[in-house]
Design an enzyme around this catalytic site. Sequence first.
Site: not given
Length: 387
Positions: A150, A226, A234, A278, A311
């Site tokens: 964001a 996030n 792998r 946050d 978000l």
Amino acid sequence: MTDGRHPGGASSHGNDLSGVTLRGNILTPQGWVSGSLHFDGRIAAIDGMPADPADNLDPYILPGFIDLHVHGGGGKDIMDGGDAVDVIAAIHARHGTTSMLATTMTSPLSDLENALEACGHACRARRPGTARVLGVHLEGPYINPGKLGAQPDFAQPASLQEVTRLSALAPVKLITVAPEIAGHLEVVRMLSDSGMRVQIGHTLGSYEDGVQALAHGASGFTHLFNAMTAFQARAPGMVGAALAHARYSELIPDLLHVHPGAIKAALRAIPRLYCVTDSTAATGMPDGDYMLGRQQVHKCMGGVRLADGTLAGSTLTMDQALRNLVGLGLDLADASRRVSTYAADHLGLPERGRLASGCHADLVVLDRKLNLTKVYVEGEQIGLTDV
Ligand SMILES: [Zn+2]
């Protein structure tokens, strides 16, 4: 009691200690003590006996919460400059945060300078009723433009000259960098050598990029899972680098950003996983539209999102973070370390994040349902009305 700041909260103590005395189950670095904690601006003494809190009904006394990733609250964003930082530090103090890092958005240099100038004032002189602002967390702008999350589109290659300029305005304690950008590994080395903590975040880097960044002095990860490359068999990605090698990492436990199972996996892997909010301007505010830096976000159902549904930070507070961790099955002592002690340790602050003689009197009192009943920042009692 020396300065009249604690009306009604004080009681005297036989050993000539002036200040405040609280009684309950005190979480010390050696474990739970049932007894009394005496303090003014610093913790003077802890008296009592080791005890299991399950054996009584007394309140819990824990180290105050430490949040190293705070963008906003009370309708204000750190990028607003001016007195926004004080408004934000007051909102979070009422939720038990006793110290925090003011966190910037990826922005043009002039906007960052404006924000850091205001933060510098707050760092030099804490206003009554607010959390201690320890310094600044620069979240970018030295991140990958392909993994903004964001963050607005002002990502750019790192410039030591810029960081030096910003550090002159306010102490930069922590900086989020994408290590895979050309030249950034050297910058990670120089920033960490200068005493800043460098966190890997907003990154498209591989597992190998992460391992290299850690070898160059990076010491943590920004909101684990996030805005970073995911774990695959792998191609273990930046998440794999964190799970395999990190000693410290931040995580947002609002139960929207990260699945509870992913939190549990991280708790097994990263010894000093700690929580951040946050949190955005919408924290402590009703549902509606708010500005996150230069971007409009919408708060609804506890989430904060951009128009496209991404978000965009949280409305989490640290007291809720603690309750969420306990809800996931952590014992209270472990949960407390993850909302306080480990963050202090990551910044190298032995006098915060723990209840021991000589430490700052940063503490919270919780009832048996883990609701906050008292908060003290450096010995000052914070009014909890309007929570
Ligand atoms: Zn952030």
